[in-house]
Design a protein around this motif. Sequence first.
Motif, short mmCIF file in Angstrom:
data_model
loop_
_atom_site.label_atom_id
_atom_site.label_comp_id
_atom_site.label_asym_id
_atom_site.label_seq_id
_atom_site.Cartn_x
_atom_site.Cartn_y
_atom_site.Cartn_z
N ILE A 1 40.74 39.48 43.81
CA ILE A 1 40.84 38.94 42.45
C ILE A 1 41.10 40.08 41.46
O ILE A 1 40.42 41.10 41.50
N THR A 2 42.08 39.86 40.59
CA THR A 2 42.44 40.89 39.60
C THR A 2 42.27 40.42 38.16
O THR A 2 42.28 41.23 37.25
N ARG A 3 42.14 39.13 37.93
CA ARG A 3 42.09 38.60 36.56
C ARG A 3 40.74 38.80 35.88
O ARG A 3 40.64 38.67 34.67
N PHE A 4 39.71 39.07 36.65
CA PHE A 4 38.38 39.33 36.08
C PHE A 4 37.58 40.14 37.09
O PHE A 4 37.97 40.28 38.25
N ASP A 5 36.48 40.69 36.63
CA ASP A 5 35.61 41.48 37.51
C ASP A 5 34.83 40.53 38.41
O ASP A 5 33.93 39.83 37.97
N ALA A 6 35.18 40.53 39.68
CA ALA A 6 34.54 39.63 40.64
C ALA A 6 33.48 40.34 41.48
O ALA A 6 32.99 39.77 42.45
N SER A 7 33.13 41.54 41.11
CA SER A 7 32.21 42.34 41.93
C SER A 7 30.84 41.68 42.13
O SER A 7 30.18 41.93 43.14
N ARG A 8 30.41 40.86 41.21
CA ARG A 8 29.09 40.21 41.32
C ARG A 8 29.15 38.88 42.08
O ARG A 8 28.14 38.25 42.30
N PHE A 9 30.34 38.48 42.48
CA PHE A 9 30.51 37.23 43.21
C PHE A 9 30.56 37.48 44.71
O PHE A 9 31.03 38.52 45.16
N PHE A 10 30.09 36.50 45.47
CA PHE A 10 30.14 36.59 46.92
C PHE A 10 31.60 36.64 47.39
O PHE A 10 31.96 37.41 48.26
N THR A 11 32.43 35.77 46.82
CA THR A 11 33.86 35.73 47.16
C THR A 11 34.64 36.54 46.15
O THR A 11 34.52 36.31 44.95
N ARG A 12 35.44 37.47 46.62
CA ARG A 12 36.21 38.34 45.74
C ARG A 12 37.71 38.24 46.00
O ARG A 12 38.46 39.13 45.63
N ILE A 13 38.10 37.16 46.67
CA ILE A 13 39.52 36.94 46.94
C ILE A 13 39.93 35.59 46.38
O ILE A 13 39.10 34.70 46.20
#
Length: 186
Positions: free
Chosen positions: A37-49
């Motif tokens: 994911i590039t549109r927002f910071d997904a680092s805190r999410f389990f799914t990052r794709i």
Amino acid sequence: MLRRVVVTGVGLVTPVGIGTEETWRALLAGRSGIAPITRFDASRFFTRIAGEVKGFEPTRWMGAREARTTAADLFIQYAIAAGSMAMSDAGLTIEGELCERAGCFIGSGMGGLATIEATQKSFMEKGPRHGISPFFATQLIINLAAGHLAMKYNAKGRATLRCRPVPAEPTPSATGTVPSSATRST
């Protein structure tokens, strides 16, 4: 009374390509549109794709001002792009008697989330007087994807959008999501 509908053109805005040829080549090559994911910071999410659309330039299908104001949300921009490609592919011009018979039908789950999020942030920072754009409502109403295309192509018949999942067995009232198809009643 059911009418027959003929799909006369196709337009695609997908995670593997923009346009029918680019998308088809990517699919034949076995490329996946799933990536980090590039549109927002997904680092805190389990799914990052996710399957994000890459390389999309809205000014290929609309003016820069329209892309910033009334059609600022991506769901509207994607619909205008896919619909414009479908109309071009079809070689269909809507004029004369056809204007009243031609409509626009788009399927989508929801839209306007980016606009809602940005407006909430702006509202919290600037308050109600300067934090809410006068274009706020016109950027998130789900029917506006069909409305923008209908206005662009002079389709004065029914312009609507279905907000429900496609049943396993297609029915005459079922619809999918973008890709968009230019259609003509027979």
